[in-house]
Write a protein that holds these residues in place. Structure first.
Motif, PDB file in Angstrom:
ATOM      1  N   LEU A   1       0.838  -1.191   0.000  1.00 43.14           N
ATOM      2  CA  LEU A   1       0.000   0.000   0.000  1.00 43.14           C
ATOM      3  C   LEU A   1       0.878   1.248   0.000  1.00 43.14           C
ATOM      4  N   ASP A   2       0.403   2.301  -0.657  1.00 40.54           N
ATOM      5  CA  ASP A   2       1.182   3.544  -0.621  1.00 40.54           C
ATOM      6  C   ASP A   2       0.857   4.290   0.674  1.00 40.54           C
ATOM      7  N   ASP A   3       1.626   5.339   0.933  1.00 43.51           N
ATOM      8  CA  ASP A   3       1.486   6.071   2.197  1.00 43.51           C
ATOM      9  C   ASP A   3       0.091   6.643   2.398  1.00 43.51           C
ATOM     10  N   ARG A   4      -0.540   7.083   1.328  1.00 42.03           N
ATOM     11  CA  ARG A   4      -1.899   7.630   1.447  1.00 42.03           C
ATOM     12  C   ARG A   4      -2.891   6.547   1.864  1.00 42.03           C
ATOM     13  N   GLU A   5      -2.764   5.376   1.252  1.00 43.06           N
ATOM     14  CA  GLU A   5      -3.664   4.274   1.611  1.00 43.06           C
ATOM     15  C   GLU A   5      -3.450   3.858   3.067  1.00 43.06           C
ATOM     16  N   LEU A   6      -2.195   3.801   3.479  1.00 43.86           N
ATOM     17  CA  LEU A   6      -1.918   3.469   4.876  1.00 43.86           C
ATOM     18  C   LEU A   6      -2.513   4.530   5.800  1.00 43.86           C
ATOM     19  N   ASN A   7      -2.351   5.783   5.421  1.00 43.14           N
ATOM     20  CA  ASN A   7      -2.898   6.875   6.227  1.00 43.14           C
ATOM     21  C   ASN A   7      -4.417   6.760   6.332  1.00 43.14           C
ATOM     22  N   ASP A   8      -5.068   6.376   5.250  1.00 40.92           N
ATOM     23  CA  ASP A   8      -6.527   6.187   5.277  1.00 40.92           C
ATOM     24  C   ASP A   8      -6.922   5.116   6.298  1.00 40.92           C
ATOM     25  N   LEU A   9      -6.025   4.141   6.509  1.00 41.01           N
ATOM     26  CA  LEU A   9      -6.272   3.085   7.493  1.00 41.01           C
ATOM     27  C   LEU A   9      -5.838   3.500   8.897  1.00 41.01           C
ATOM     28  N   GLY A  10      -5.187   4.653   8.990  1.00 41.51           N
ATOM     29  CA  GLY A  10      -4.748   5.150  10.289  1.00 41.51           C
ATOM     30  C   GLY A  10      -3.447   4.547  10.770  1.00 41.51           C
TER      31      GLY A  10
END
Length: 49
Positions: free
Chosen positions: A23-32
């Protein structure tokens, strides 16, 4: 210790790390979560097995 249980935990850990690592950083961020959270989260998940 049960070898089968140990192997299942290890396999679960590796699978979780692999899946989250793509996952890219944005996707990880979306997951918290952050990249630094991946291994501890995978370890925690594997211990539940």
């Amino acid at each position: 210790m049960d070898f089968g249980k140990t192997f299942r935990r290890w396999a679960s850990y590796r699978k979780t790390v692999r899946e989250l690592s793509v996952l890219d950083d944005r996707e990880l961020n979306d997951l918290g979560i952050t990249r630094g959270d991946i291994q501890p989260l995978a370890r925690e998940h594997a211990e539940r097995i």
